[in-house]
Design a protein around this motif. Structure first.
Motif, short mmCIF file in Angstrom:
data_model
loop_
_atom_site.label_atom_id
_atom_site.label_comp_id
_atom_site.label_asym_id
_atom_site.label_seq_id
_atom_site.Cartn_x
_atom_site.Cartn_y
_atom_site.Cartn_z
N SER A 113 0.92 -1.23 0.05
CA SER A 113 0.18 -0.06 0.23
C SER A 113 0.95 1.33 0.08
CB SER A 113 -0.87 0.09 1.32
OG SER A 113 -2.04 -1.13 1.19
N VAL A 114 2.05 1.38 0.81
CA VAL A 114 2.90 2.43 0.71
C VAL A 114 3.49 2.58 -0.71
CG1 VAL A 114 5.05 3.13 1.95
CG2 VAL A 114 3.45 2.38 3.14
N LEU A 115 3.78 1.57 -1.27
CA LEU A 115 4.61 1.43 -2.69
C LEU A 115 3.52 1.94 -3.76
CD1 LEU A 115 6.68 -1.86 -2.82
CD2 LEU A 115 7.64 0.35 -2.40
N ALA A 116 2.43 1.63 -3.38
CA ALA A 116 1.07 2.21 -4.33
C ALA A 116 0.92 3.86 -4.10
CB ALA A 116 -0.14 1.17 -4.00
N PHE A 117 1.07 4.11 -3.05
CA PHE A 117 0.82 5.67 -2.76
C PHE A 117 2.14 6.34 -3.20
CE2 PHE A 117 1.71 9.28 -0.05
CZ PHE A 117 0.45 9.98 -0.03
N LEU A 118 3.17 5.58 -3.37
CA LEU A 118 4.43 6.37 -3.44
C LEU A 118 4.43 6.43 -5.17
CD1 LEU A 118 7.24 5.16 -1.50
CD2 LEU A 118 5.81 7.47 -1.18
N ASN A 119 3.68 5.56 -5.70
CA ASN A 119 3.77 5.37 -7.00
C ASN A 119 2.51 6.17 -7.73
OD1 ASN A 119 5.53 3.16 -8.90
ND2 ASN A 119 4.95 2.40 -7.00
N ILE A 121 1.71 9.15 -6.80
CA ILE A 121 2.08 10.66 -6.84
C ILE A 121 2.22 10.82 -8.34
CG2 ILE A 121 3.12 12.62 -5.84
CD1 ILE A 121 2.98 10.98 -3.07
N PRO A 122 3.37 10.27 -8.57
CA PRO A 122 3.99 10.70 -10.01
C PRO A 122 3.10 10.25 -10.99
CG PRO A 122 5.33 8.80 -9.01
CD PRO A 122 4.51 9.42 -7.96
N LEU A 123 2.39 9.14 -11.01
CA LEU A 123 1.41 8.76 -12.16
C LEU A 123 0.38 9.80 -12.09
CD1 LEU A 123 0.80 4.89 -11.30
CD2 LEU A 123 2.03 6.00 -13.45
N SER A 124 -0.22 10.41 -10.97
CA SER A 124 -1.10 11.46 -11.06
C SER A 124 -0.71 12.80 -11.69
CB SER A 124 -1.67 12.03 -9.52
OG SER A 124 -2.24 10.86 -8.83
N SER A 125 0.74 13.17 -11.57
CA SER A 125 1.17 14.27 -12.20
C SER A 125 1.26 13.90 -13.89
CB SER A 125 2.65 14.38 -11.72
OG SER A 125 2.56 14.64 -10.06
N MET A 126 1.77 12.76 -13.94
CA MET A 126 1.92 12.33 -15.54
C MET A 126 0.43 12.44 -16.04
SD MET A 126 4.53 8.96 -14.93
CE MET A 126 4.29 8.49 -16.68
N THR A 127 -0.53 11.77 -15.38
CA THR A 127 -1.81 11.98 -16.02
C THR A 127 -2.22 13.47 -16.28
OG1 THR A 127 -2.30 9.91 -14.81
CG2 THR A 127 -4.21 11.20 -15.58
N LEU A 155 3.86 1.44 -16.03
CA LEU A 155 3.04 -0.04 -16.06
C LEU A 155 3.29 -0.52 -14.62
CD1 LEU A 155 4.24 -1.36 -19.62
CD2 LEU A 155 1.88 -0.52 -18.64
N GLN A 156 4.68 -0.40 -14.04
CA GLN A 156 4.88 -1.02 -12.85
C GLN A 156 3.80 -0.20 -11.78
OE1 GLN A 156 6.60 -0.24 -9.66
NE2 GLN A 156 6.85 2.02 -10.15
N GLY A 157 3.86 1.06 -11.83
CA GLY A 157 3.07 1.83 -10.70
C GLY A 157 1.50 1.23 -10.94
N ILE A 158 1.07 1.03 -11.94
CA ILE A 158 -0.27 0.70 -12.30
C ILE A 158 -0.33 -0.80 -11.79
CG2 ILE A 158 -2.21 -0.04 -13.96
CD1 ILE A 158 -0.88 2.13 -15.66
N ALA A 159 0.43 -1.50 -11.85
CA ALA A 159 0.27 -2.98 -11.40
C ALA A 159 0.65 -3.01 -9.85
CB ALA A 159 1.67 -3.87 -11.87
N THR A 160 1.48 -2.22 -9.21
CA THR A 160 1.47 -2.13 -7.96
C THR A 160 0.10 -1.67 -7.05
OG1 THR A 160 3.98 -1.50 -7.85
CG2 THR A 160 2.87 -1.06 -5.91
N ILE A 161 -0.37 -0.56 -7.84
CA ILE A 161 -1.94 -0.14 -7.30
C ILE A 161 -2.80 -1.39 -7.41
CG2 ILE A 161 -3.61 1.59 -7.81
CD1 ILE A 161 -1.35 3.45 -8.48
N VAL A 162 -2.80 -2.00 -8.66
CA VAL A 162 -4.04 -2.96 -8.81
C VAL A 162 -3.62 -4.30 -7.87
CG1 VAL A 162 -4.69 -4.88 -10.34
CG2 VAL A 162 -4.27 -2.46 -11.16
N LEU A 163 -2.29 -4.33 -7.41
CA LEU A 163 -2.06 -5.52 -6.57
C LEU A 163 -2.55 -4.93 -5.22
CD1 LEU A 163 -0.79 -8.20 -5.80
CD2 LEU A 163 1.20 -6.95 -5.68
#
Length: 378
Positions: A113-119, A121-127, A155-163
């Motif tokens: 969950s911590v890794l998903a949160f950290l991912n 943040i930058p994914l939101s900026s990219m979006t 891709l790894q950020g999305i996979a981490t959030i889904v996991l």
């Protein structure tokens, strides 16, 4: 003949894995090995077997407890801290504990969950950056060989959030099934009505008082929905009911069973595995002592401090994010298009909500402090 099967997420849904192993045994495929790194199960063709399978996670590996062995359980495969056991008996009355699996999967959920949160943040900026380009705002994409790395990161950020969502959902179902985390629902047949309460966890004493007064008026809480914002009641006879809000950063596996065994009814518990907001209820007779989870003053002060600390952290984070967004909006030079004006107005309006929460938290602390002073004077 050796047959290998790949199950990458087997440890996060052990019940499904156990059922699968039992089905494999019915087809004569007997488990012989498991590789934790490759997530590969190895089977050997043998005699058809009807057996109940269980998966145990225990940091202190050793022989099976005598009670399990005497009940027909036998070890099938041991790999690291995992032990796969089976029981071919027709009637089984004793089963292995689930606590080890729960604690292990909770820890994994915290980390992921911590890794998903950290991912996120930058994914939101990219979006947001890509959305501004799609909406026709000034800017462009510069060609670079590093875009492939950016794509892999996304891709790894999305996979981490889904996991993270997958593990949370499976863990929640596991807790409900084995650790009595399901709220106690009042099964009265009368028509229910609902009342909305937003932000009550920032002033839990007011919620406890309100629910108790509702019970004395004959309005009994039957369930809480909407992530804890909608309280459903049914009309009945007036009754004295003590409602207690309990906050725990994390709870022991037996937390719910222990309180239920002493007569407390679980009315609501947050879906988070950590930062548990829980609402308990217990009826009592006229003139009797009002039930509490604890009568120790030190423990009660500690509970107030935990609530204050956690609510303070949450509110501070929200305020900081809003202030940062407002600072960006006022200091970045761009055209004041209608869309940007609407976004800015929304951010300004949103800043009112944290101020409301801050006020509730401060007033809660003052009420608890005054109540503590009055108790010491008595």
């Amino acid at each position: 003949m050796t047959v290998k099967k790949w199950r990458p997420l087997w440890s996060y849904d052990v019940e499904k894995t156990e059922s699968w192993l039992s089905e494999m045994a019915k087809d004569g495929m007997l488990l012989t090995d498991i590789n934790r790194l490759t997530r590969m199960f190895s089977f050997e063709q043998g005699q058809l077997e009807i057996a109940e399978h269980r998966i145990i996670y225990d940091k202190l590996q050793g022989d099976l407890p005598g009670t399990l062995a005497d009940s027909g359980w036998e070890s099938e495969v041991t790999e690291g801290k995992w032990t796969f056991v089976k029981n071919c008996a027709k009637d089984i009355y004793i089963f292995p504990s689930r606590e080890g699996v729960l604690k292990r999967n909770r820890l994994h959920m915290y980390v992921i969950s911590v890794l998903a949160f950290l991912n996120a943040i930058p994914l939101s900026s990219m979006t947001i950056a890509f959305m501004t380009l799609l909406l026709g705002f000034p800017g462009g994409i510069v060609g670079s060989p590093w875009w492939s790395i950016t794509a892999l990161f996304a891709l790894q950020g999305i996979a981490t959030i889904v996991l993270a969502f997958y593990i949370h959902r499976k863990l929640r179902s596991f807790e409900i099934e084995h650790f009595e985390i399901q709220p106690d629902t009042d099964i009265r047949m009368s028509k229910t009505f609902a009342k909305l309460r937003i932000g009550w966890m920032y002033a839990p004493d007011l919620l406890e008082k309100w629910l108790s007064e509702m019970a004395t008026e004959g309005n009994h809480l039957v369930r809480v929905t909407g992530s804890g914002t909608r309280f459903h009641f049914v009309k009945g006879e007036a009754q004295n009911v003590s409602y207690i809000y309990d906050f725990q950063p994390k709870v022991a596996p037996a937390y719910y069973a222990i309180h239920k065994s002493t007569g407390w009814q679980l009315k609501f518990t947050s879906s988070f595995t950590f930062m548990k907001y829980t609402l308990w209820a217990k009826p009592y007779e006229d003139g009797g002592r009002v039930p509490c989870l604890t009568y120790d003053k030190v423990e009660r002060r500690g509970q107030v401090r935990r609530i204050m600390t956690m609510n303070g952290i949450v509110v501070s984070y929200v305020v900081a994010m809003l202030m940062f967004a407002l600072w960006i909006s006022f200091n970045v030079d761009y055209d004041r298009s209608p869309l940007n004006t609407i976004i800015l107005a929304f951010l300004v309006a949103s800043s009112i909500s944290p101020l409301f929460l801050v006020t509730r938290v401060i007033l809660y602390y003052r009420r608890m402090r005054n109540a503590g002073i009055q108790e010491r004077m008595q």
